[in-house]
Design a protein around this motif. Structure first.
Motif, PDB file in Angstrom:
ATOM      1  N   ILE A  30       0.962  -1.559   0.422  1.00 45.55           N
ATOM      2  CA  ILE A  30       0.106  -0.200  -0.043  1.00 45.55           C
ATOM      3  C   ILE A  30       0.955   0.986   0.550  1.00 45.55           C
ATOM      4  N   LEU A  41      -5.290   6.639  -0.464  1.00 48.14           N
ATOM      5  CA  LEU A  41      -5.448   6.104  -0.054  1.00 48.14           C
ATOM      6  C   LEU A  41      -7.702   5.329  -0.413  1.00 48.14           C
ATOM      7  N   ILE A  44      -7.272   3.991  -4.087  1.00 45.88           N
ATOM      8  CA  ILE A  44      -6.317   2.528  -4.110  1.00 45.88           C
ATOM      9  C   ILE A  44      -7.972   1.588  -3.918  1.00 45.88           C
ATOM     10  N   PHE A 234      -5.853  -4.057   3.326  1.00 41.66           N
ATOM     11  CA  PHE A 234      -5.110  -2.923   3.247  1.00 41.66           C
ATOM     12  C   PHE A 234      -4.982  -1.237   3.565  1.00 41.66           C
TER      13      PHE A 234
END
Length: 393
Positions: A30, A41, A44, A234
């Motif tokens: 990550i 984030l 992602i 994640f």
């Protein structure tokens, strides 16, 4: 298949599984996407959701293709794309590079999904050793987790020098599964490609999953745990940053969690034999749901080690799922298709959950998101357990 070919298949499968995942990648994945791919984030989460649509679209047709022309051929195709994805991630300098790497991964994963386990189970079954699947699968996956654990110790110092080094080091090892699968011996006869035959196998496999309640149950249960675990993974790096764990120690944390996953996988068959399938189901739900609640409610650095509980499930669930599904598949010629339907159904639900979690993380804090996820896992896990009791009173 003669005894020599059978033993060689087992050895090749162990090597295939041993190097099936990038060895130096996990602890800083990550962070790499955020810093090298320049992605926040929430983006992602969106990217993961989007590329999983490819998995859903390709997973079942590629499974039917494997049942038709041979699992070995589709495994080779999958490994080529997966190797390309690792190269893409190692060289990314922008969000476009991250997207390309993820798309290649999705295609490769779809072609490999189910074909590896199906090939190995069929090989065991052709020699009357299908009862050994859980033990051999658990040991193979456990060996990989142990190797990744020791590699993780080097990730922190290497990433501190240059965040790109762990990804680059993963490339040569990713070639090994591609080489090993070329020497597999297919235990079942295959046919020439025919789109009508592929459609027939595809239809039979999908109907088989939806008609058989045992398969529907394992699909739903594993989707819950693997989907929640994927979201949880994640959040590792952001949570470590939130509780002030230095990046140099990420490798130590991942060493510990991979050791736990190795033990869980290596002794999966003994654990289930000692505790019973019913208690294992309860334990897996608790190992995912309860730590999520605690990490969200008590954000201090020792709580980061609660990810160890998720890795108990990570190590245990593949041999558990593979054994459960294969035991309840009666038809050999649609085995890979059924496994692919199970995988793609999980991906479809994961798309929705990742998208929702991404939106949730934009509106509430990371800690609150973990609490919400933990509550959902415990509620749905309880419902899944009740359904299991009805199917297997």
């Amino acid at each position: 298949m003669n005894a020599t070919s059978f033993r060689r298949n087992i050895l090749l499968y162990k090597l295939f599984v041993l190097f099936n995942e990038p060895l130096f990648w996990g602890p800083v994945l990550i962070s790499s996407l955020q810093q090298l791919g320049h992605m926040p984030l929430p983006d992602i989460y969106f990217m993961e959701s989007a590329v999983m649509i490819i998995c859903v679209l390709l997973d079942i047709p590629s499974g039917a293709l494997a049942d038709l022309i041979g699992k070995k051929k589709t495994l080779i195709i999958g490994r080529v794309f997966l190797l390309g994805s690792i190269i893409g991630f190692a060289t990314m300098t922008s969000p476009l590079g991250a997207w390309i790497g993820n798309i290649l991964w999705a295609i490769g994963f779809s072609f490999q999904s189910g074909a590896d386990v199906s090939l190995f189970y069929s090989s065991l079954k052709s020699n009357g050793r299908e009862k050994d699947f859980k033990q051999l699968e658990g040991c193979a996956v456990g060996s990989r987790l142990l190797l990744i654990a020791f590699c993780s110790l080097a990730v922190g110092p290497l990433a501190h020098i240059d965040l790109r080094i762990p990804s680059l080091l993963s490339i040569p090892f990713a070639v090994i599964p591609l080489v090993t699968v070329c020497f597999f011996q297919e235990p079942t006869s295959t046919q020439k490609y025919d789109i009508r035959a592929q459609y027939r196998i595809l239809k039979e496999g999908i109907l088989y999953v939806f008609k058989k309640p045992e398969i529907r149950w394992i699909v739903g249960f594993c989707t819950l745990l693997t989907g929640a675990s994927k979201i949880w993974f994640f959040t590792y790096n952001p949570y470590f940053e939130a509780v002030n764990i230095d990046i140099r120690y990420y490798g130590v944390v991942f060493f510990c969690l991979n050791i736990v996953a190795w033990l869980s996988s290596h002794y999966a068959y003994k654990i289930e034999h000692s505790l019973s399938e019913r208690l294992c189901i309860i334990g897996m739900v608790c190992c995912v749901g309860i730590p999520l609640l605690i990490m969200g409610l008590v954000p201090i650095w020792p709580m980061a080690f609660l990810v160890l509980f998720q890795n108990i499930v990570r190590g245990f669930i593949r041999p558990f799922r593979g054994d459960f599904v294969n035991r309840h598949i009666d038809s050999e010629h649609i085995r890979t298709t059924v496994l692919s339907v199970q995988s793609s159904t999980g991906d479809l639900i994961a798309i929705a959950t990742l998208s929702c979690f991404g939106l949730l993380s934009q509106r509430v804090s990371l800690l609150d998101s973990l609490v919400v996820l933990g509550i959902i896992v415990l509620i749905l896990g309880y419902a899944s357990f009740r359904k299991y009791n009805k199917l297997f009173p």
